[in-house]
Enzyme design. Sequence first.
Site, PDB file in Angstrom:
ATOM      1  N   SER A 182       0.843  -1.193   0.000  1.00 26.43           N
ATOM      2  CA  SER A 182       0.000   0.000   0.000  1.00 26.43           C
ATOM      3  C   SER A 182       0.888   1.256   0.000  1.00 26.43           C
ATOM      4  CB  SER A 182      -0.910  -0.066   1.225  1.00 26.43           C
ATOM      5  OG  SER A 182      -1.976   0.800   1.120  1.00 26.43           O
ATOM      6  N   ASP A 435      -8.364  -5.476  -5.975  1.00 27.02           N
ATOM      7  CA  ASP A 435      -8.009  -4.332  -5.130  1.00 27.02           C
ATOM      8  C   ASP A 435      -8.269  -3.018  -5.857  1.00 27.02           C
ATOM      9  OD1 ASP A 435      -6.896  -2.597  -3.308  1.00 27.02           O
ATOM     10  OD2 ASP A 435      -4.821  -3.059  -3.859  1.00 27.02           O
ATOM     11  N   HIS A 460      -6.172  -6.404  -1.557  1.00 27.33           N
ATOM     12  CA  HIS A 460      -5.082  -5.474  -1.219  1.00 27.33           C
ATOM     13  C   HIS A 460      -3.881  -6.240  -0.633  1.00 27.33           C
ATOM     14  CE1 HIS A 460      -3.798  -1.371  -0.944  1.00 27.33           C
ATOM     15  NE2 HIS A 460      -3.774  -1.306   0.370  1.00 27.33           N
TER      16      HIS A 460
END
Lengths: 497, 497
Positions: A182, A435, A460
């Site tokens: 991320s 995601d 994710h």
Amino acid sequence: MRSGGSTAALDRAALGVLTLCFACVHVIALKSQLFTRFGGSPHSAETPINYKTLYFDQKIDHFGFAEDGTFKQRYLVADKHWHQPGGPILFYTGNEGDITWFCNNTGFMWEIAEELGAMLVFAEHRYYGESLPFGQESYSDTKHLNYLTSEQALADFAVLIQNLKRTLPGAHGSPVIAVGGSYGGMLAAWFRMKYPNVVVGALASSAPIWQFPGMAPCEQFYKIVTQVFAKSGTNCQANIRRSWKAINNVSSTAPGLQWLSEEFSLCRPLKDTIDVIAFKSWLQETWVNLAMVDYPYAANFLQPLPAWPVQVVCKYLGFASNVSDGQLLHGVSQAAKVYYNYTGSTSCLNISQTATGSLGFLGWFYQACTEMVMPMCTNGFTDMFEPEEWNFQAFSDECNAMFGVRPRADWADTVYGGKDISAHSNIIFSNGELDPWSSGGVNYNITESLVCIMIPEGAHHLDLRYSNARDPPSVRAARALEVKYFQQWIKQVANTP
Amino acid sequence: MRSGGSTAALDRAALGVLTLCFACVHVIALKSQLFTRFGGSPHSAETPINYKTLYFDQKIDHFGFAEDGTFKQRYLVADKHWHQPGGPILFYTGNEGDITWFCNNTGFMWEIAEELGAMLVFAEHRYYGESLPFGQESYSDTKHLNYLTSEQALADFAVLIQNLKRTLPGAHGSPVIAVGGSYGGMLAAWFRMKYPNVVVGALASSAPIWQFPGMAPCEQFYKIVTQVFAKSGTNCQANIRRSWKAINNVSSTAPGLQWLSEEFSLCRPLKDTIDVIAFKSWLQETWVNLAMVDYPYAANFLQPLPAWPVQVVCKYLGFASNVSDGQLLHGVSQAAKVYYNYTGSTSCLNISQTATGSLGFLGWFYQACTEMVMPMCTNGFTDMFEPEEWNFQAFSDECNAMFGVRPRADWADTVYGGKDISAHSNIIFSNGELDPWSSGGVNYNITESLVCIMIPEGAHHLDLRYSNARDPPSVRAARALEVKYFQQWIKQVANTP
């Protein structure tokens, strides 16, 4: 521990979220921008992990000399499997939250440490967790927030690693590989780009380095969310799409408002139009988060959830189009409660919160208001949401009102290269196709050593999680390939005279 | 125009130099560090050059958001030979001085513009010339000096180029090549390393990117100075070596001090031991500067000088070892006057000045006191100077007293990669073997695209100067090769889809 440290900062953090909720009324851009946050990786109770907690004196300002003070940066070290001297170091580039949470939730690193003979280091990002440059004052005003930038964070990582190499016996010749997911994945990629002298390569998992202005269509993010819901159950996205109008209809009367508040078991009843807009934002973020954590097994990431949670949610949203607003919203409420009350222990739903307290909301809002300008929009056609344009000026005004700063739309492009990064090397960009953040990810091989790994069944940064019996083959293959690249980079260094 | 702008800043700049002179007494490290400055390239009166002077609004702080103000960065543009759309841009990364001076003295760029169909841009470095972030207040205190760093300067260059590409018709697809000499050469190299998205390659001429702690022996710089004098005349370096003791002897009495002051036509007579130390420092820097500008033809760089000035100087220093102190120092004084009074128009010699006023002394002192920590020392064996150790702590204390800042010895290594820069590409490092700064230069090919060009007969960035009938073949070959690399980089971009 939540970002912002203790009482004063926490109060401000809470206020921040509410302010943002409130802000949604006037600034739709801010809503998309700030209400959609990143997450980390899930916790596995099964695997015992052991690490030392250490602190390093970092300069508060790496890019100026008037402020020469230091703060304690927290970092975690696990060297059980480390082959010294010279064994590799896997270095997690901490993102916007408590580093122990990322440490506990990045099982991939723990699982490959033995095979690689690697030491693991997890470095906390400044202004999050315990790594507060000015202690409780860190979030107190514009001046104290001034050193919360990705450049300062990368410099922290570089200085820490250089120091470890100088002071830790056996680490001098150790190749270091950056790993992050991320925002942490963005940092890992940028770290290799800016400090190739410090890290030999980087794994950037679910890292939307192309979510910046001019790099990706602003509607892509919510389009992916919609696609995940569309394939997770009959009529599912169509009913969510219809739900906004139903909410508007029902909430137009006082009794309707009351019914809605009760139906959703809200902690604080909705009172007016402003509350309804905040409610819809919260619901929108709920669907986003569900897509982000649509993992193939039960996990506790942003919330404790069953396997393939979007499919479970969609079971409550399968009815045909002829249901009443009340029936539709009852389904939506049941669906939302899968996310917020899967364990059955939640007494009421709080629309100012959608995820774990281990993430530093306020810090991320500030970063979004400065460097991390990530345009998002909805159009109601390619996505299941109410149309909202991206409005930079309104967003900027809101940031100025909240933090006394204005975002710089082009800076990330200039400083991190935008789409023109082919001069760099040794970076893996992995993306899960479930995601939403893959909208801004690198989704093709740029060069032989700037490679993309797509994980069709992945949400994710699934690849950074502990392995699981229910993992799809695609993520197993991704992890194996990632380790292969790691070994190749380590070998490259060993072969350098 | 001299750095620091008008009256107030100028006074402070002058004071700074005096302070440093004074400081030499106690802090020998500071002397080596601060008295040895960089220079630019010489002026050619023959070649008419035409450029537009423009100003760009730069953020004062690229790395923080609390300070959102801007300042006017000066840049010069010459587009007479530019092939638009898409013709290349040669971008001079301005160093520590007035950009018009570098523009006038970088003939190489002017001479190749037509062949390459290139636009020329010369960007002024913040805090120098007219590009003062806080106007006359820029040098007023630690707080105002806070944004004088190489990282901020590089960010200025990047933002300026991105803006030119966006706004200048025909520039959108133009490949940009960074060119710089001396500190400007370091910036050119670092610019390519940190912003390969902005520049396709860099020519770093006489750029001592390895003059930082741990990268080069501290005695190397003065060893090269000594070698230049050794080969420029019989007994030349031996007599300079002997001169320090002669100065000590002569200056030990009041009449001796007076004689010395008169012999050297000093504007301000020497009064005490402190003055004598300052005098020796000034003389030492004079020899350094002469080596730097030992060009094969008459030129006006740091001072107006004849061809091969060190040979001319050495004509006054050829006597045998049995001369008296007085005779020896008479020779030294004649030699020094070659440097300070070649035109015969200087009425007296000022020991607080050794070079052109176009360089920003105070700004460079500040940079040396923060990031640009370049250890230098003398030992009296491999060099012709009085032994002086490198003393970081004393240097740091002096910087703190002067600017309220402390240098960070390891920062340049961490942020710019030190000797570990092989991951980068498309940089030419050219070095003249007569140039003392080659001690910290890249003197071998690191990879196929990080190449070194050595110019045996070259002084400080001779290759960037206008061509001259008396140029040695080595510098002609260097320039031809540099153009070949430029063309190759431009072609690489053209071939990228």
